[in-house]
Design an enzyme around this catalytic site. Structure first.
Site: not given
Ligand code: PGA
Length: 249
Positions: A10, A12, A93, A95, A163, A169, A208
């Site tokens: 991904n 992003k 996701h 985010e 996730e 991250g 991660s």
């Protein structure tokens, strides 16, 4: 049941045209690991060029709108992704759930739109840190699964990506025991709703993942692959994750 490992990058909001060489190197290396399904989800702007440059490779979107077309400035519809050469799309996701206020119902509608456009779906779920710390992670994630997984799909067309938000991250990863407990709980919930189909569905871990921890995470029970952010941007970091998946069969 043996499920093929699935490793998805991904990107992003990263990647200009100059990054196409990384995708080329990743897909070239993936050909040497034929037992693993490998996909890259670049920004919308690179999908058409990447799909054209890599015939047969799995290139995907990171989001889609739930409508097929219309007055939705800035949005991209699932049939547009398919038209550009994408074969899959990530939906839900964190985010987007957190940053764009997407609800479970929104995510479910996007997944249905994607399936209807002929795309495969990677549907993301995952708990925030405070939920993990309060001991409510499994209940939280199972509610997301119940609310966002569509009613009807082929087992090979929809994968779940677990996730934990606090692992994305950050360099933090859950223990293997916690990953196995979550993936097992997701599989059980899918089995209760979809019966035998649940055994064929893939449940990916994300957050991660890197070349050092991939073998341990991908070797955990009920972990069928990885959704990788930062470590998917270069072949140097992503290919070792693919190789770790291949070594597990
Ligand atoms: P990360 O991102 O690998 O950079 O933690 C994973 C994701 O958000 O899909």
């Amino acid at each position: 049941m043996a499920r093929r490992k699935y490793v998805v990058g991904n990107w992003k909001m990263n990647g200009l045209a100059a990054a196409m060489g990384e995708a080329e190197a990743i897909f070239a290396a993936a050909k040497g690991h034929a037992a693993v399904d490998v996909a890259i989800c670049p920004p919308f702007t690179l999908i058409g060029a990447m799909a054209a440059a890599q015939p047969g490779a799995a290139v995907g979107g990171q989001d889609c709108h739930s409508a097929a077309s219309g007055a939705y400035t800035g949005s991209v519809a699932a049939p547009m992704l398919a038209d550009a050469g994408a074969t899959l799309v990530i939906v839900g996701h964190s985010e987007r759930r957190e940053g764009c206020g997407e609800s479970d119902a929104d995510v479910q509608a996007k997944a249905e739109a994607a399936l209807g456009a002929g795309l495969s779906v990677i549907l993301c779920v995952g708990e925030p840190r405070e939920v993990r710390e309060s001991g409510g992670a499994i209940d939280y994630v199972l509610a997301q699964v119940a609310g966002s997984v569509p009613a009807d799909f082929g087992a090979d067309r929809l994968a779940i990506a677990y996730e934990p938000i606090w692992a994305i991250g950050t360099g933090l990863v859950p223990t293997v025991a916690d990953v196995e407990a979550m993936h097992g709980a997701i599989r059980d919930a899918l089995a209760a709703r979809f019966n035998d189909k649940a055994q064929a569905m893939r449940i990916l871990y994300g957050g991660s993942v890197n070349g050092e921890n991939a073998a341990e995470l991908l070797g955990a029970a009920d972990v069928d692959g990885a959704l990788v952010g930062g470590a998917s941007l270069t072949a140097g970091k992503f290919v070792p994750i693919v190789a770790a998946a291949a070594a597990l069969g």
